[in-house]
Design a protein around this motif. Structure first.
Motif, PDB file in Angstrom:
ATOM      1  N   GLY A  13       2.511   2.676  47.314  1.00  0.00           N
ATOM      2  CA  GLY A  13       2.452   3.173  45.634  1.00  0.00           C
ATOM      3  C   GLY A  13       3.947   3.238  45.107  1.00  0.00           C
ATOM      4  N   GLY A  14       4.628   3.593  45.756  1.00  0.00           N
ATOM      5  CA  GLY A  14       5.904   3.526  45.261  1.00  0.00           C
ATOM      6  C   GLY A  14       6.684   2.235  45.156  1.00  0.00           C
ATOM      7  N   GLY A  15       6.402   1.190  46.222  1.00  0.00           N
ATOM      8  CA  GLY A  15       6.851   0.055  46.071  1.00  0.00           C
ATOM      9  C   GLY A  15       6.177  -0.715  44.936  1.00  0.00           C
ATOM     10  N   LEU A  16       5.056  -0.610  44.749  1.00  0.00           N
ATOM     11  CA  LEU A  16       4.375  -1.235  43.423  1.00  0.00           C
ATOM     12  C   LEU A  16       5.086  -0.673  42.245  1.00  0.00           C
ATOM     13  CD1 LEU A  16       0.635  -1.511  44.528  1.00  0.00           C
ATOM     14  CD2 LEU A  16       2.241  -3.186  44.360  1.00  0.00           C
ATOM     15  N   GLY A  17       5.437   0.531  42.238  1.00  0.00           N
ATOM     16  CA  GLY A  17       5.806   1.107  41.193  1.00  0.00           C
ATOM     17  C   GLY A  17       7.291   0.630  40.850  1.00  0.00           C
ATOM     18  N   CYS A  18       8.077   0.267  41.760  1.00  0.00           N
ATOM     19  CA  CYS A  18       9.357  -0.164  41.708  1.00  0.00           C
ATOM     20  C   CYS A  18       9.344  -1.487  41.059  1.00  0.00           C
ATOM     21  CB  CYS A  18      10.293   0.148  42.985  1.00  0.00           C
ATOM     22  SG  CYS A  18      10.784   1.705  43.443  1.00  0.00           S
ATOM     23  N   LEU A  19       8.426  -2.377  41.886  1.00  0.00           N
ATOM     24  CA  LEU A  19       8.180  -3.657  41.270  1.00  0.00           C
ATOM     25  C   LEU A  19       7.877  -3.681  39.756  1.00  0.00           C
ATOM     26  CD1 LEU A  19       8.208  -6.677  42.016  1.00  0.00           C
ATOM     27  CD2 LEU A  19       5.832  -6.337  42.424  1.00  0.00           C
ATOM     28  N   ALA A  20       6.834  -2.874  39.548  1.00  0.00           N
ATOM     29  CA  ALA A  20       6.537  -2.916  38.047  1.00  0.00           C
ATOM     30  C   ALA A  20       7.531  -2.235  37.069  1.00  0.00           C
ATOM     31  CB  ALA A  20       5.275  -1.958  37.868  1.00  0.00           C
ATOM     32  N   ARG A  21       8.519  -1.390  37.589  1.00  0.00           N
ATOM     33  CA  ARG A  21       9.640  -1.176  36.624  1.00  0.00           C
ATOM     34  C   ARG A  21      10.541  -2.502  36.646  1.00  0.00           C
ATOM     35  NH1 ARG A  21      11.992   2.872  39.921  1.00  0.00           N
ATOM     36  NH2 ARG A  21      13.750   1.495  40.638  1.00  0.00           N
ATOM     37  N   PHE A  22      10.769  -2.967  37.665  1.00  0.00           N
ATOM     38  CA  PHE A  22      11.847  -4.188  37.478  1.00  0.00           C
ATOM     39  C   PHE A  22      11.085  -5.098  36.467  1.00  0.00           C
ATOM     40  CE2 PHE A  22      13.061  -8.405  39.088  1.00  0.00           C
ATOM     41  CZ  PHE A  22      14.484  -8.220  38.662  1.00  0.00           C
ATOM     42  N   LEU A  23       9.787  -5.490  36.618  1.00  0.00           N
ATOM     43  CA  LEU A  23       9.183  -6.389  35.863  1.00  0.00           C
ATOM     44  C   LEU A  23       9.362  -5.926  34.224  1.00  0.00           C
ATOM     45  CD1 LEU A  23       6.136  -7.564  37.959  1.00  0.00           C
ATOM     46  CD2 LEU A  23       8.258  -8.739  37.642  1.00  0.00           C
ATOM     47  N   ILE A  24       9.069  -4.642  34.126  1.00  0.00           N
ATOM     48  CA  ILE A  24       9.459  -4.148  32.730  1.00  0.00           C
ATOM     49  C   ILE A  24      10.560  -4.085  32.071  1.00  0.00           C
ATOM     50  CG2 ILE A  24       8.495  -2.103  31.395  1.00  0.00           C
ATOM     51  CD1 ILE A  24       6.415  -1.682  33.339  1.00  0.00           C
ATOM     52  N   ASP A  25      11.701  -3.408  32.709  1.00  0.00           N
ATOM     53  CA  ASP A  25      12.937  -3.184  32.438  1.00  0.00           C
ATOM     54  C   ASP A  25      14.119  -4.145  32.707  1.00  0.00           C
ATOM     55  OD1 ASP A  25      11.705  -1.069  30.965  1.00  0.00           O
ATOM     56  OD2 ASP A  25      12.642   0.405  32.380  1.00  0.00           O
ATOM     57  N   GLY A  26      13.783  -4.745  33.811  1.00  0.00           N
ATOM     58  CA  GLY A  26      14.636  -5.596  34.497  1.00  0.00           C
ATOM     59  C   GLY A  26      15.948  -4.793  35.085  1.00  0.00           C
ATOM     60  N   THR A  27      17.022  -5.452  34.789  1.00  0.00           N
ATOM     61  CA  THR A  27      18.266  -4.712  35.488  1.00  0.00           C
ATOM     62  C   THR A  27      18.989  -4.005  34.259  1.00  0.00           C
ATOM     63  OG1 THR A  27      19.463  -6.812  35.147  1.00  0.00           O
ATOM     64  CG2 THR A  27      18.338  -6.231  37.412  1.00  0.00           C
ATOM     65  N   GLU A  28      18.588  -3.974  33.067  1.00  0.00           N
ATOM     66  CA  GLU A  28      19.448  -3.384  31.919  1.00  0.00           C
ATOM     67  C   GLU A  28      19.196  -1.923  31.932  1.00  0.00           C
ATOM     68  OE1 GLU A  28      18.730  -4.891  28.185  1.00  0.00           O
ATOM     69  OE2 GLU A  28      18.817  -6.988  28.929  1.00  0.00           O
ATOM     70  N   LEU A  29      20.302  -1.232  31.520  1.00  0.00           N
ATOM     71  CA  LEU A  29      20.270   0.312  31.548  1.00  0.00           C
ATOM     72  C   LEU A  29      20.003   0.667  30.015  1.00  0.00           C
ATOM     73  CD1 LEU A  29      23.356   1.229  33.618  1.00  0.00           C
ATOM     74  CD2 LEU A  29      21.313   1.087  34.500  1.00  0.00           C
ATOM     75  N   HIS A  30      19.004   1.677  30.076  1.00  0.00           N
ATOM     76  CA  HIS A  30      18.435   2.312  28.945  1.00  0.00           C
ATOM     77  C   HIS A  30      18.391   3.880  28.974  1.00  0.00           C
ATOM     78  CE1 HIS A  30      17.572  -1.666  27.261  1.00  0.00           C
ATOM     79  NE2 HIS A  30      17.026  -1.987  28.330  1.00  0.00           N
ATOM     80  N   ALA A  31      18.557   4.486  28.027  1.00  0.00           N
ATOM     81  CA  ALA A  31      18.234   5.968  27.876  1.00  0.00           C
ATOM     82  C   ALA A  31      16.779   6.268  27.776  1.00  0.00           C
ATOM     83  CB  ALA A  31      19.093   6.536  26.942  1.00  0.00           C
ATOM     84  N   PHE A  32      15.980   5.404  27.206  1.00  0.00           N
ATOM     85  CA  PHE A  32      14.498   5.742  27.167  1.00  0.00           C
ATOM     86  C   PHE A  32      14.075   4.265  27.393  1.00  0.00           C
ATOM     87  CE2 PHE A  32      16.501   8.962  24.479  1.00  0.00           C
ATOM     88  CZ  PHE A  32      16.119   9.907  24.994  1.00  0.00           C
ATOM     89  N   SER A  33      13.731   3.990  28.492  1.00  0.00           N
ATOM     90  CA  SER A  33      13.175   2.651  28.977  1.00  0.00           C
ATOM     91  C   SER A  33      11.787   2.803  28.872  1.00  0.00           C
ATOM     92  CB  SER A  33      13.619   2.356  30.361  1.00  0.00           C
ATOM     93  OG  SER A  33      12.969   3.149  31.158  1.00  0.00           O
ATOM     94  N   ILE A  34      11.219   1.678  28.550  1.00  0.00           N
ATOM     95  CA  ILE A  34       9.687   1.548  28.580  1.00  0.00           C
ATOM     96  C   ILE A  34       9.067   1.964  29.908  1.00  0.00           C
ATOM     97  CG2 ILE A  34       7.848   0.004  28.386  1.00  0.00           C
ATOM     98  CD1 ILE A  34       9.411  -1.842  26.670  1.00  0.00           C
ATOM     99  N   ALA A  35       9.602   1.491  30.975  1.00  0.00           N
ATOM    100  CA  ALA A  35       9.046   2.091  32.229  1.00  0.00           C
ATOM    101  C   ALA A  35       8.953   3.484  32.485  1.00  0.00           C
ATOM    102  CB  ALA A  35       9.848   1.507  33.356  1.00  0.00           C
ATOM    103  N   ASN A  36      10.009   4.131  32.037  1.00  0.00           N
ATOM    104  CA  ASN A  36      10.398   5.748  32.142  1.00  0.00           C
ATOM    105  C   ASN A  36       9.506   6.502  31.142  1.00  0.00           C
ATOM    106  OD1 ASN A  36      11.955   6.161  34.271  1.00  0.00           O
ATOM    107  ND2 ASN A  36      13.828   6.137  33.056  1.00  0.00           N
ATOM    108  N   LEU A  37       9.318   5.926  29.792  1.00  0.00           N
ATOM    109  CA  LEU A  37       8.464   6.593  29.103  1.00  0.00           C
ATOM    110  C   LEU A  37       6.987   6.467  29.474  1.00  0.00           C
ATOM    111  CD1 LEU A  37      10.080   5.136  25.583  1.00  0.00           C
ATOM    112  CD2 LEU A  37       9.996   7.560  26.168  1.00  0.00           C
ATOM    113  N   THR A  38       6.666   5.024  29.804  1.00  0.00           N
ATOM    114  CA  THR A  38       5.124   4.954  30.380  1.00  0.00           C
ATOM    115  C   THR A  38       4.928   5.725  31.520  1.00  0.00           C
ATOM    116  OG1 THR A  38       5.221   2.500  29.660  1.00  0.00           O
ATOM    117  CG2 THR A  38       3.609   3.236  31.163  1.00  0.00           C
TER     118      THR A  38
END
Length: 261
Positions: A13-38
């Motif tokens: 589950g954690g691996g799929l979550g990390c993969l989904a985070r990478f697909l959503i946010d990529g490698t850019e740094l954001h204070a309020f990223s879409i992955a974190n908000l979601t």
């Protein structure tokens, strides 16, 4: 084996979550990223569903989705890096910024939890059960009264070991008559306590307007999930206790008294 399966669910589950985070946010740094908000919003929704046992009462859901996938989808390290970089490596300002960001995420998760809980309470009476917090409160209270049943069994075993006819209408010799009377009174009091506890549970269930789920069913479910003692130190539910006490009362109450009642 059960722990190994849980670890496996969290791992995938954690691996799929990390993969989904990478697909959503990529490698850019954001204070309020879409992955974190979601992930925070979904955590609020999923934990409300888990709390009220709506499509989410299974251990698979909690370990795979809540702990694994949503834990992997959300992330803390990029937030720390973003705070440090954006404040030009000022540790104190970065720490304050990070705390503020985390407060916003926490408020989002709490808000979605209460919003989902409101919807479940208002529109899903037939599908949801009593909240986990309320159920655990009853389990704690139940564990507090269980020692009384252990006392009854210990006293009964002591009388059985004497080899006397506990059903005899004549007084038993020595202190055994007093022990028989004490045991009978303890059994009556304990049955009344169990009945009062059951009524209290029914009132709480009616007040919560949830799907009918008897106290015995709740206790059986708690035993299956390991919330009510371990297999080595299993705690009896109410039905086996009442069966034991009914049989005990038949054996220790003189026939003359039973006929009189």
């Amino acid at each position: 084996m059960d722990k190994a399966f849980s670890f496996m669910l969290i791992f995938f589950g954690g691996g799929l979550g990390c993969l989904a985070r990478f697909l959503i946010d990529g490698t850019e740094l954001h204070a309020f990223s879409i992955a974190n908000l979601t992930s925070c919003a979904l955590m609020g929704v999923c934990y409300a569903m888990f709390n009220y046992s709506v499509l989410a009462d299974h251990k698979f859901f909690h370990t795979f989705v809540n702990v694994g996938f949503l834990g992997g989808l959300s992330t803390f390290t990029p937030l720390a890096v973003y705070s440090l970089v954006s404040t030009e490596h000022n540790v104190f300002i970065a720490s304050a910024m990070l705390c503020g960001i985390l407060v916003v995420y926490s408020i989002l998760a709490i808000a979605t939890y209460f919003a989902t809980a409101f919807v479940l309470k208002k529109y899903m009476h037939k599908h949801r059960r009593m909240s986990l917090l309320c159920r655990y409160r009853f389990l704690v209270q139940y564990k507090m009264i269980i020692p009384r049943f252990a006392e009854i069994k210990a006293l009964a075993d002591e009388l059985y070991a004497s080899g006397l006819n506990l059903n005899d209408k004549k007084p038993l010799p020595g202190v055994f008559e007093e022990k028989r009377n004490v045991l009978r009174q303890k059994a009556y009091d304990y049955v009344r306590m169990l009945l009062a506890f059951t009524e209290m549970y029914k009132e709480a269930m009616l007040k919560d307007k949830c799907h009918p789920h008897s106290l015995e069913d709740m206790l059986v479910d708690a035993v299956a999930k390991g919330d009510l003692g371990s297999p080595e130190h299993r705690i009896e539910t109410i039905k086996p206790q009442l069966d034991y006490i009914n049989k005990l009362m038949e054996e220790i109450t003189p026939k003359a008294l039973r006929k009189g009642k």
